[in-house]
Design a protein around this motif. Structure first.
Motif, PDB file in Angstrom:
ATOM      1  N   LEU A   1      41.734 -31.075  32.289  1.00 56.08           N
ATOM      2  CA  LEU A   1      41.952 -30.256  31.013  1.00 56.08           C
ATOM      3  C   LEU A   1      42.432 -31.171  29.970  1.00 56.08           C
ATOM      4  N   VAL A   2      41.982 -31.331  28.879  1.00 57.00           N
ATOM      5  CA  VAL A   2      42.654 -32.338  27.737  1.00 57.00           C
ATOM      6  C   VAL A   2      42.364 -31.666  26.525  1.00 57.00           C
ATOM      7  N   GLN A   3      43.460 -31.990  25.477  1.00 56.34           N
ATOM      8  CA  GLN A   3      43.269 -31.588  24.291  1.00 56.34           C
ATOM      9  C   GLN A   3      42.206 -32.481  23.642  1.00 56.34           C
TER      10      GLN A   3
ATOM     11  N   LEU B   1      40.901 -39.312  29.074  1.00 59.26           N
ATOM     12  CA  LEU B   1      40.676 -39.247  30.467  1.00 59.26           C
ATOM     13  C   LEU B   1      40.085 -40.291  30.966  1.00 59.26           C
ATOM     14  N   ARG B   2      40.254 -40.725  32.195  1.00 56.13           N
ATOM     15  CA  ARG B   2      39.556 -41.681  32.949  1.00 56.13           C
ATOM     16  C   ARG B   2      39.030 -41.195  34.268  1.00 56.13           C
ATOM     17  N   LEU B   3      37.663 -41.515  34.367  1.00 56.18           N
ATOM     18  CA  LEU B   3      36.967 -41.012  35.601  1.00 56.18           C
ATOM     19  C   LEU B   3      36.767 -42.002  36.538  1.00 56.18           C
TER      20      LEU B   3
ATOM     21  N   ASN C   1      37.941 -42.037  25.675  1.00 53.44           N
ATOM     22  CA  ASN C   1      39.260 -41.687  24.526  1.00 53.44           C
ATOM     23  C   ASN C   1      38.602 -40.669  23.398  1.00 53.44           C
ATOM     24  N   SER C   2      39.359 -40.654  22.588  1.00 48.83           N
ATOM     25  CA  SER C   2      38.856 -39.668  21.474  1.00 48.83           C
ATOM     26  C   SER C   2      37.986 -38.400  21.807  1.00 48.83           C
ATOM     27  N   LEU C   3      38.259 -37.826  22.914  1.00 48.61           N
ATOM     28  CA  LEU C   3      37.559 -36.640  23.361  1.00 48.61           C
ATOM     29  C   LEU C   3      37.419 -35.688  22.315  1.00 48.61           C
TER      30      LEU C   3
ATOM     31  N   GLY D   1      30.240 -34.610  41.306  1.00 45.43           N
ATOM     32  CA  GLY D   1      30.524 -34.006  39.846  1.00 45.43           C
ATOM     33  C   GLY D   1      32.222 -33.688  39.702  1.00 45.43           C
ATOM     34  N   THR D   2      32.566 -33.991  38.769  1.00 50.48           N
ATOM     35  CA  THR D   2      34.035 -33.595  38.266  1.00 50.48           C
ATOM     36  C   THR D   2      33.987 -33.030  37.056  1.00 50.48           C
ATOM     37  N   GLN D   3      34.953 -31.869  36.645  1.00 54.42           N
ATOM     38  CA  GLN D   3      34.973 -31.223  35.366  1.00 54.42           C
ATOM     39  C   GLN D   3      35.728 -31.807  34.653  1.00 54.42           C
ATOM     40  N   VAL D   4      35.237 -31.781  33.355  1.00 51.74           N
ATOM     41  CA  VAL D   4      36.140 -32.332  32.125  1.00 51.74           C
ATOM     42  C   VAL D   4      36.138 -31.404  31.134  1.00 51.74           C
TER      43      VAL D   4
END
Length: 126
Positions: free
Chosen positions: A11-13, A18-20, A83-85, A119-122
């Motif tokens: 979870l990110v604002q 984030l880096r997958l 970046n800049s999500l 899969g991974t949740q973002v």
């Protein structure tokens, strides 16, 4: 059987990063392309980015300039720096591997890839 394992979601604002990562199992066939896809609830799986064995990259327009895909052939690792999500980036992100080498890097059809991770949740909050 090739296995792919993703990590790094969370979870990110909005505006954050984030880096997958995705690691392929030791019993890995020849790798022509690796890529990232994502799937939001109620939507089809969509192409995000891909990279060939010789580091040619291709991105979906929606992430171009914000996401960077890279790979380490020796470690059989694929990464996606995001970046800049934005909230619209929220999805389950999947790692994929093309073991057939029949398609160009810009082919974003899920069927052009051979193996998939779980899969991974973002999640990007506004």
């Amino acid at each position: 059987q090739v296995q792919l394992e993703e990590s790094g979601g969370g979870l990110v604002q909005a505006g954050g990063s984030l880096r997958l990562s995705c690691v392929a199992s030791e019993r890995t066939t020849r790798i022509y392309r690796m890529g990232w896809f994502r799937q939001a609830p109620g939507k089809e799986r969509e192409f995000v980015a891909a990279i060939t064995w010789n580091n040619i990259t291709y991105y979906a327009d929606s992430v171009k300039g914000r996401f960077t895909v890279s790979r380490d052939n020796a470690k059989k690792m694929l990464t996606l720096q995001m970046n800049s999500l934005k909230p619209e980036d929220t999805a389950v992100y999947y790692c994929a591997l093309d073991a057939r080498g029949l398609y160009r890097v810009e082919n974003g059809a899920p069927s052009s890839f051979t193996y998939w991770g779980q899969g991974t949740q973002v999640t990007v909050s506004s």
